[in-house]
Design a protein around this motif. Structure first.
Motif: not given
Length: 240
Positions: A97-101, A104, A106, A145
């Protein structure tokens, strides 16, 4: 189409010199990066990602220099190393949830697909994973991503033969989608199975960068496997 170009890369350490390293990576092709431990594979890869700062040369992606375009270019690069150092007590779903932020592009559908393929459980923490599953988790993040190029440092390290074959099949699927795959390995049978191109480094210098069949024609003796060729070339290099 060339997705990445490395030209005249140079990095000097007290006891090692990476010198005049040049090669290109093409869309829809798998390039295997081979060389013994200490030959310069990881230094090359880290330089390509600006994780170490080269002393000379140029690195381009999509026709643009990495210098000055790093943030935008890295949105399109998937990077993975054979080792993982995530927060050991955080659950996989929390790390994701942190990494996907940061991306763009993902793709949750791709994430779910690779989560199932690699048989990873979101409620587990990295400390609960085997070494092989840690490698798969690192690859899961790199693949989720929609990267146009994958740069992988020893991605099959720690994987059992079945899992390695599974991963090579993933590479083949990505190749068909036009992704460039660049992976270093000391497992020559993996190169034999899936690589289109071979980039061979020894003593900090590129000794060959060409399609696999041309490499065989140029360096292999009749009846030799790639592994036998590589070992013979390394012995010849060691003895001058």
């Amino acid at each position: 189409m060339s997705i990445a170009k490395v030209r005249n890369l140079r990095k000097e350490y007290e006891s090692f010199l990476l010198d005049d390293v040049s090669f290109s990576l093409e869309a829809g092709r798998i390039a295997g990066f081979i060389g013994r431990n200490g030959a310069g594979k990881t230094t090359t890869i880290k330089s390509m990602l600006n994780l170490v700062h080269p002393d000379g040369g140029e690195i381009q992606y999509f026709g643009r220099p990495l210098s000055g375009n790093e943030a935008e270019i890295k949105q399109q690069i998937g990077y993975s190393t054979g080792t993982v150092s995530w927060y050991p007590r955080k659950k996989i779903r929390e790390i994701v949830s942190v990494t996907k932020e940061f991306y763009d592009t993902w793709d949750d559908a791709a994430y779910r697909r690779y989560l199932d393929l690699f048989r990873l459980e979101e409620n587990k923490t990295p400390r609960e994973l085997s070494e092989g599953m840690k490698v798969k988790f690192n690859l899961l993040l790199a693949l989720s991503h929609r990267a146009k190029i994958l740069i992988l440092d020893e991605p099959t390290s720690g994987l059992d033969p079945f899992s390695r074959d599974e991963l090579l099949e993933v590479f083949e699927g990505l190749k068909k989608e036009g992704v460039a795959v660049f992976f270093s390995t000391h497992i020559i049978s993996d190169i034999e199975k899936c690589a289109d191109d071979i980039i061979y480094i020894s003593g900090g210098k590129i000794r060959a960068a060409m399609p696999k069949e041309r490499f065989r024609e140029a360096f292999s003796l009749p009846g030799e496997t790639l592994e036998e060729t590589f070992l013979r070339l390394e012995r010849e290099e060691a003895h001058g």
